[in-house]
Design a protein around this motif. Structure first.
Motif, PDB file in Angstrom:
ATOM      1  N   CYS A  30       0.822  -1.221   0.000  1.00 20.05           N
ATOM      2  CA  CYS A  30       0.000   0.000   0.000  1.00 20.05           C
ATOM      3  C   CYS A  30       0.858   1.275   0.000  1.00 20.05           C
ATOM      4  O   CYS A  30       0.564   2.216  -0.716  1.00 20.05           O
ATOM      5  N   VAL A  92      -0.347   0.992  13.555  1.00 21.65           N
ATOM      6  CA  VAL A  92      -0.439  -0.228  12.753  1.00 21.65           C
ATOM      7  C   VAL A  92      -1.401  -1.238  13.414  1.00 21.65           C
ATOM      8  O   VAL A  92      -2.132  -1.954  12.738  1.00 21.65           O
ATOM      9  N   LEU A 125       8.019  -4.271  14.083  1.00 24.64           N
ATOM     10  CA  LEU A 125       7.627  -2.859  13.972  1.00 24.64           C
ATOM     11  C   LEU A 125       8.724  -1.930  14.478  1.00 24.64           C
ATOM     12  O   LEU A 125       8.899  -0.820  13.966  1.00 24.64           O
TER      13      LEU A 125
HETATM   14  C1  HEC Z   1      -3.745  -2.520   2.950  1.00 25.79           C
HETATM   15  C2  HEC Z   1      -3.007  -1.292   2.775  1.00 25.79           C
HETATM   16  C3  HEC Z   1      -2.040  -0.869   3.877  1.00 25.79           C
HETATM   17  C4  HEC Z   1      -1.018  -1.597   4.439  1.00 25.79           C
HETATM   18  C5  HEC Z   1      -0.594  -3.033   4.142  1.00 25.79           C
HETATM   19  C6  HEC Z   1      -0.367  -0.712   5.380  1.00 25.79           C
HETATM   20  N1  HEC Z   1      -0.989   0.507   5.389  1.00 25.79           N
HETATM   21 FE1  HEC Z   1      -0.513   2.101   6.560  1.00 25.79          FE
HETATM   22  N2  HEC Z   1      -2.036   3.166   5.783  1.00 25.79           N
HETATM   23  C7  HEC Z   1      -2.866   2.756   4.765  1.00 25.79           C
HETATM   24  C8  HEC Z   1      -3.775   3.821   4.417  1.00 25.79           C
HETATM   25  C9  HEC Z   1      -4.825   3.773   3.330  1.00 25.79           C
HETATM   26  C10 HEC Z   1      -3.478   4.920   5.263  1.00 25.79           C
HETATM   27  C11 HEC Z   1      -4.131   6.317   5.269  1.00 25.79           C
HETATM   28  C12 HEC Z   1      -5.402   6.328   6.060  1.00 25.79           C
HETATM   29  C13 HEC Z   1      -5.147   6.263   7.515  1.00 25.79           C
HETATM   30  O1  HEC Z   1      -4.454   7.164   8.051  1.00 25.79           O
HETATM   31  O2  HEC Z   1      -5.634   5.316   8.158  1.00 25.79           O
HETATM   32  C14 HEC Z   1      -2.398   4.446   6.139  1.00 25.79           C
HETATM   33  C15 HEC Z   1      -1.845   5.208   7.141  1.00 25.79           C
HETATM   34  C16 HEC Z   1      -0.748   4.832   7.902  1.00 25.79           C
HETATM   35  C17 HEC Z   1      -0.207   5.604   8.986  1.00 25.79           C
HETATM   36  C18 HEC Z   1      -0.765   6.892   9.562  1.00 25.79           C
HETATM   37  C19 HEC Z   1      -0.354   8.101   8.776  1.00 25.79           C
HETATM   38  C20 HEC Z   1      -0.782   9.370   9.451  1.00 25.79           C
HETATM   39  O3  HEC Z   1      -1.246  10.268   8.739  1.00 25.79           O
HETATM   40  O4  HEC Z   1      -0.650   9.510  10.666  1.00 25.79           O
HETATM   41  C21 HEC Z   1       0.898   4.930   9.438  1.00 25.79           C
HETATM   42  C22 HEC Z   1       1.828   5.342  10.563  1.00 25.79           C
HETATM   43  C23 HEC Z   1       1.013   3.729   8.658  1.00 25.79           C
HETATM   44  N3  HEC Z   1      -0.004   3.688   7.732  1.00 25.79           N
HETATM   45  C24 HEC Z   1       2.026   2.802   8.786  1.00 25.79           C
HETATM   46  C25 HEC Z   1       2.025   1.569   8.153  1.00 25.79           C
HETATM   47  C26 HEC Z   1       3.051   0.564   8.351  1.00 25.79           C
HETATM   48  C27 HEC Z   1       4.282   0.749   9.208  1.00 25.79           C
HETATM   49  C28 HEC Z   1       2.687  -0.528   7.633  1.00 25.79           C
HETATM   50  C29 HEC Z   1       3.402  -1.859   7.548  1.00 25.79           C
HETATM   51  C30 HEC Z   1       3.715  -2.498   8.807  1.00 25.79           C
HETATM   52  C31 HEC Z   1       1.446  -0.198   6.956  1.00 25.79           C
HETATM   53  N4  HEC Z   1       1.080   1.077   7.280  1.00 25.79           N
HETATM   54  C32 HEC Z   1       0.747  -1.075   6.124  1.00 25.79           C
HETATM   55  C33 HEC Z   1      -2.854   1.514   4.147  1.00 25.79           C
HETATM   56  C34 HEC Z   1      -2.003   0.466   4.469  1.00 25.79           C
END
Ligand code: HEC
Length: 258
Positions: A30, A92, A125
């Motif tokens: 993503c 996460v 993490l």
């Molecule tokens: C299935 C898709 C997906 C995966 C896999 C994923 N993310 Fe995300 N992540 C998103 C999306 C979409 C957002 C934006 C919406 C939100 O803030 O929830 C996001 C937002 C975040 C945010 C917050 C950003 C903010 O504005 O504060 C963090 C931190 C983050 N991801 C870390 C991670 C990490 C580290 C991993 C792997 C361990 C991970 N993500 C895996 C889709 C994903």
């Protein structure tokens, strides 16, 4: 033979704990690692994500934004690193857009991230947190303009018949960072500087400028020829095209003097 096997296993386990490898495995489906800031701005501010069709904010966005918004970015680095990493780990496992710190224009393009509870361990993490904390800075260092010291620059400028470009900056100046991460990382700008200039960056909180130079603001860009003549001394942060024009102007002024 045994020792070799052991070494191999140790190397493999080190590799498996590497933040980059873990990020690629768990997050990169993503979160695309790097897209230049100007492209991201165009995508999110002018095109509602229809240009790049990203699935989530990129890693360079996350790295920059989390470091800006979580804890005290100007305080102790080790403490800040822990705070940013803790926010990320919590997010996460318990994602909630109300907690997100990315720009509203970016977040509005996405649904809340799915929780990865049970899919990625706390230890993993921690490594990802280290990688995320350093990512933006490392990318700017790797892809951006490479600065050198004034003395070395003067020698090289003479040898290669180039101008010196001094960026007078401070480590806490917002617009200096903006220039470095948005403009001086663009391939066209990096190329234009490499072709005709030797770039020097001087933190004016820590060092005085050479040749008795003074500036009114940071960043300021000072262009000097190999005879130590000051060609231009221009304050301000610049958009990409304006900065390219500025470089052209400095070059043509220096020709006038010859
Ligand atoms: C299935 C898709 C997906 C995966 C896999 C994923 N993310 Fe995300 N992540 C998103 C999306 C979409 C957002 C934006 C919406 C939100 O803030 O929830 C996001 C937002 C975040 C945010 C917050 C950003 C903010 O504005 O504060 C963090 C931190 C983050 N991801 C870390 C991670 C990490 C580290 C991993 C792997 C361990 C991970 N993500 C895996 C889709 C994903």
């Amino acid at each position: 033979m045994k020792i070799l096997e052991l070494l191999l296993i140790m190397m493999l386990s080190l590799w498996a704990n590497d933040g980059k490898v873990l990020f690629t495995k768990h997050c990169a489906s993503c979160h695309t690692p790097f897209i230049p800031m100007l492209k991201l701005k165009e995508n999110f501010l002018d095109h509602n994500n229809s240009l790049l069709k990203l699935k989530a904010p990129t890693l360079n966005q996350l790295s920059y934004r989390l470091k800006q918004r979580i804890g005290d970015p100007k305080g102790d680095e080790e403490l800040h690193r822990m705070e940013v990493s803790a926010f990320m780990s919590d997010y996460v496992y318990n994602p909630d857009k109300d907690k997100s710190v990315c720009l509203e224009e970016v977040l509005s393009q996405f649904k809340t991230m799915p929780s990865l509870k049970g899919k990625v361990s706390e230890e993993e993490l921690e490594s990802i947190g280290e990688y995320l904390y350093d990512f933006e800075k490392e990318v700017v260092k790797a892809k951006g303009v490479k600065f050198e010291g004034f003395k070395a620059a003067l020698q090289r400028a003479k040898k290669e018949n180039k101008l010196i470009m001094i960026e007078s900056m401070t480590s806490t100046c917002h617009f200096c960072r903006k220039m470095e991460r948005e403009v001086m990382i663009e391939p066209q700008v990096v190329e234009a500087i490499e072709k005709d200039f030797i770039p020097v960056a001087i933190d004016v909180n820590k060092h005085s400028l050479p040749l008795g130079l003074k500036v009114e603001a940071t960043p300021s860009f000072i262009f000097i020829d190999t005879h130590k003549n000051i060609i231009m001394n221009i304050p301000g942060a610049w958009a990409k095209n304006d900065f390219l024009e500025l470089l052209k102007e400095a070059k043509s002024h220096s020709k006038d003097r010859k």
